[in-house]
Design a protein around this motif. Structure first.
Motif, PDB file in Angstrom:
ATOM      1  N   HIS A  12      -6.867   6.211 -12.022  1.00 50.73           N
ATOM      2  CA  HIS A  12      -6.973   4.783 -11.707  1.00 50.73           C
ATOM      3  C   HIS A  12      -5.943   3.991 -12.506  1.00 50.73           C
ATOM      4  O   HIS A  12      -5.302   3.080 -11.983  1.00 50.73           O
ATOM      5  N   GLY A  34      -7.835   2.036  -4.806  1.00 56.45           N
ATOM      6  CA  GLY A  34      -8.450   3.322  -5.078  1.00 56.45           C
ATOM      7  C   GLY A  34      -7.539   4.211  -5.890  1.00 56.45           C
ATOM      8  O   GLY A  34      -6.706   3.752  -6.672  1.00 56.45           O
ATOM      9  N   ARG A  35      -7.680   5.511  -5.677  1.00 56.22           N
ATOM     10  CA  ARG A  35      -6.894   6.501  -6.393  1.00 56.22           C
ATOM     11  C   ARG A  35      -6.090   7.327  -5.388  1.00 56.22           C
ATOM     12  O   ARG A  35      -6.467   7.414  -4.216  1.00 56.22           O
ATOM     13  N   SER A  46      -4.810   9.746  -2.792  1.00 55.54           N
ATOM     14  CA  SER A  46      -5.594  10.681  -1.984  1.00 55.54           C
ATOM     15  C   SER A  46      -5.188  12.131  -2.228  1.00 55.54           C
ATOM     16  O   SER A  46      -5.976  13.048  -1.976  1.00 55.54           O
ATOM     17  N   SER A  76     -16.639   7.788   0.848  1.00 51.99           N
ATOM     18  CA  SER A  76     -15.252   7.500   0.490  1.00 51.99           C
ATOM     19  C   SER A  76     -14.579   6.757   1.647  1.00 51.99           C
ATOM     20  O   SER A  76     -14.904   6.976   2.812  1.00 51.99           O
ATOM     21  N   TRP A 132      -7.286   4.096   2.435  1.00 52.49           N
ATOM     22  CA  TRP A 132      -6.460   2.909   2.604  1.00 52.49           C
ATOM     23  C   TRP A 132      -4.988   3.280   2.550  1.00 52.49           C
ATOM     24  O   TRP A 132      -4.607   4.178   1.808  1.00 52.49           O
ATOM     25  N   ALA A 175     -10.881   5.339  -1.940  1.00 52.61           N
ATOM     26  CA  ALA A 175     -11.841   4.578  -2.747  1.00 52.61           C
ATOM     27  C   ALA A 175     -13.190   5.280  -2.629  1.00 52.61           C
ATOM     28  O   ALA A 175     -13.755   5.372  -1.533  1.00 52.61           O
ATOM     29  N   THR A 202     -17.165   5.778  -3.717  1.00 52.59           N
ATOM     30  CA  THR A 202     -18.343   5.103  -4.266  1.00 52.59           C
ATOM     31  C   THR A 202     -19.317   6.164  -4.761  1.00 52.59           C
ATOM     32  O   THR A 202     -19.653   7.096  -4.022  1.00 52.59           O
TER      33      THR A 202
END
Length: 241
Positions: free
Chosen positions: A143, A152-153, A155, A175, A178, A230, A232
């Motif tokens: 991050h 997000g991070r 992919s 997930s 983006w 991203a 969750t």
């Protein structure tokens, strides 16, 4: 006699064009409209209340705090979720305990933790420094390595992040992907994979089941230098606050 501001508040429940026009005018009026909107909230339907919350956030008048707290108990979970997020965005004093109360109520009625209402409430509590998100080392490092505005991070590291989270006892809920292009962010279709966890299972079973589904998703996920994921996730303590 109905005042001009009261008339605008009632228009928030109108069709799209009327509601949008009323919203723009109320935002333009600013703080002078806040208390009239809060007084009119109980007379509005779902659409009008959601639009009113948007006005509160744009005007950023913290006097709407008590009205937002009252909306947390709304019969419509989306209204409650938006109210929770607005309380966090506006940094309303005294919002933490009401948010904790409605979150406990979600758990008591067995609302799945990945539904939007508990997700929104947890996010609000985190933003108000009333909940600590557990971020394992790799997830934290990736991050930090991304642009501050990245959603997000990377992919390309999705599989590694999944294992990092599961190894640190976190349950991945879902997930989203983006694409960042030309300084703008676009939603990117994911794998279409969907799953439901059995929330009556033991915690470690939930962790491993979520890991397995997420790794399957990672095997089909979009990858690219400008693609971010991203994720969750929740901690064991989120089910026993």
């Amino acid at each position: 006699m109905t005042s001009p501001i009261e008339a605008l508040v009632q228009q928030l429940d109108g069709d799209d064009d009327a509601s949008y026009a009323a919203r723009v005018q109320l935002v333009g009026i600013g703080r002078d409209a806040t208390l009239t909107i809060t007084d009119g909230l109980p007379t509005l339907g779902r659409f009008g209340q959601l639009t009113a919350i948007e006005v509160f956030e744009e005007v950023a008048d913290r006097r709407c705090g008590p009205a937002l707290v009252a909306l947390l108990d709304n019969d419509d979970p989306t209204v409650g979720e938006w109210a929770a997020e607005a309380l966090a965005n506006l940094e309303i004093d005294g919002a933490v305990e009401p948010l904790r109360r409605v979150y406990r109520a979600c758990l008591e009625r067995a609302t799945p933790p990945d539904w939007s209402e508990p997700v929104g409430i947890r996010w609000a509590l985190t933003e108000l420094c009333a909940r600590t998100l557990v971020v394992p080392p790799l997830a934290a490092r990736l991050h930090v390595m991304t642009d501050a505005d990245a959603p997000g991070r990377p992919s390309a590291h999705f599989e590694e992040i999944i294992n990092d989270l599961a190894d640190h006892d976190q349950v991945i809920l879902y997930s989203q992907f983006w694409r960042v292009e030309g300084g703008r962010t676009y939603g990117t279709p994911g794998t279409g994979l969907d799953w439901e966890l059995d929330w009556t299972s033991a915690w470690r079973e939930l962790v491993e089941e979520a890991r397995a589904w997420s790794l399957l998703e990672a095997s089909e996920a979009p990858v690219g230098e400008n693609i971010f994921v991203a994720i969750t996730w929740i901690d064991r303590t989120d089910l026993h606050p």
